[in-house]
Design an enzyme around this catalytic site. Structure first.
Site, PDB file in Angstrom:
ATOM      1  N   LYS A 154       0.773   4.836   6.795  1.00 52.36           N
ATOM      2  CA  LYS A 154       0.221   5.634   5.690  1.00 52.36           C
ATOM      3  C   LYS A 154       0.816   7.032   5.730  1.00 52.36           C
ATOM      4  O   LYS A 154       1.520   7.409   6.660  1.00 52.36           O
ATOM      5  CB  LYS A 154      -1.309   5.753   5.788  1.00 52.36           C
ATOM      6  CG  LYS A 154      -2.061   4.437   5.866  1.00 52.36           C
ATOM      7  CD  LYS A 154      -1.979   3.629   4.599  1.00 52.36           C
ATOM      8  CE  LYS A 154      -2.687   2.288   4.808  1.00 52.36           C
ATOM      9  NZ  LYS A 154      -2.371   1.325   3.792  1.00 52.36           N
ATOM     10  N   SER A 191       0.793  -1.234   0.000  1.00 58.16           N
ATOM     11  CA  SER A 191       0.000   0.000   0.000  1.00 58.16           C
ATOM     12  C   SER A 191       0.820   1.276   0.000  1.00 58.16           C
ATOM     13  O   SER A 191       0.297   2.342  -0.317  1.00 58.16           O
ATOM     14  CB  SER A 191      -0.965   0.015   1.183  1.00 58.16           C
ATOM     15  OG  SER A 191      -0.281   0.231   2.392  1.00 58.16           O
TER      16      SER A 191
END
Length: 189
Positions: free
Chosen positions: A83, A42
Site C-alpha cells: 500500500k 488494490s
C-alpha cells in the site's frame, strides 16, 4: 595419487563456492532485498495484479517512511500487503469528496491520475472518512505508526479497515518494478 587429491580439492572448492553463494543469497534476501508479487487490483493504476517488485528492506533501518512511499507490510502472520503511506505520525488525516486533507490542508495525489494507455478507469472513489472514524479512534496518528491506503481506493483493504500500521509491521519500501518487462521502472523516483 596426486591426481586423486587434485580432484578432491576441486570438489571441495565447488562445495565451498556453492555454500558461500547460498549464505550470501540468504543474507541479501533476509536483510536487504526481497521480491514480492502484487496480488489483486488494490494499487491500480500504479501497480497491476501480478506485477513483480523488489522490496528494499534496508533503508527503513535508518529512516522512516515518507508520505507516498509504497511499502510492503505484514497484514497478518501469513499475508503481506502492499500500500501507499498517506499519513505520518502526529498528523490528522481526512478524505472529503475524494480530496485528501492532512492537518486540514488539501494534499494533491498525482499518482491517482489516469495514465496514458490505461485500459480501465480507476477513478478515486474514496468514501469520506476522518482518522477518528478508523479503527483505534485516534485524533492524530501516534508515534511509530502510519496510515496506508491503496491507490484503487474503491477496492482496497487498507487502514480504513485494518487500522493504522505499526512501523514494526513494515517489511520495506518498493524500489524496482522488474516484471513485466514493458513496465520496468524504479519506484518512488
Amino acid at each position: 595419487m596426486a591426481k586423486r587429491k587434485r580432484k578432491k580439492n576441486e570438489w571441495l572448492d565447488w562445495v565451498k563456492a556453492i555454500v558461500i553463494a547460498f549464505i550470501i543469497a540468504f543474507v541479501v534476501r533476509k536483510f536487504l532485498f526481497t521480491p514480492i508479487i502484487v496480488d489483486g487490483p488494490s494499487m491500480m493504476p500504479t501497480l497491476h495484479d501480478r506485477d513483480q517488485l523488489i522490496v528494499n528492506k534496508f533503508n527503513y533501518h535508518f529512516e522512516t517512511p515518507d508520505r507516498f512511499d509504497i511499502v510492503v507490510f505484514h497484514a497478518t502472520k501469513k499475508k503481506d500487503f502492499i500500500k501507499r503511506v498517506i499519513g505520518l505520525p502526529g498528523e490528522h488525516v481526512a478524505v472529503k469528496d475524494n480530496v485528501l486533507y492532512i492537518n486540514g490542508k488539501k494534499i494533491e495525489e498525482p499518482f491517482l491520475e489516469e495514465k496514458e494507455g490505461d485500459m480501465q478507469s480507476y477513478r478515486v472513489l474514496t468514501e469520506n472518512f476522518t482518522l477518528e472514524e478508523l479503527p483505534g479512534n485516534y485524533k492524530k496518528i501516534p508515534k511509530n505508526y502510519v496510515l496506508v491506503l491503496g491507490d484503487n481506493r474503491s477496492n482496497s483493504v487498507d487502514s480504513r479497515i485494518l487500522g493504522l500500521i505499526s512501523l514494526d509491521q513494515i517489511v520495506g519500501k518498493t524500489s524496482l518494478l522488474y516484471w513485466p518487462l514493458n513496465r520496468v521502472q524504479l519506484m518512488g523516483e
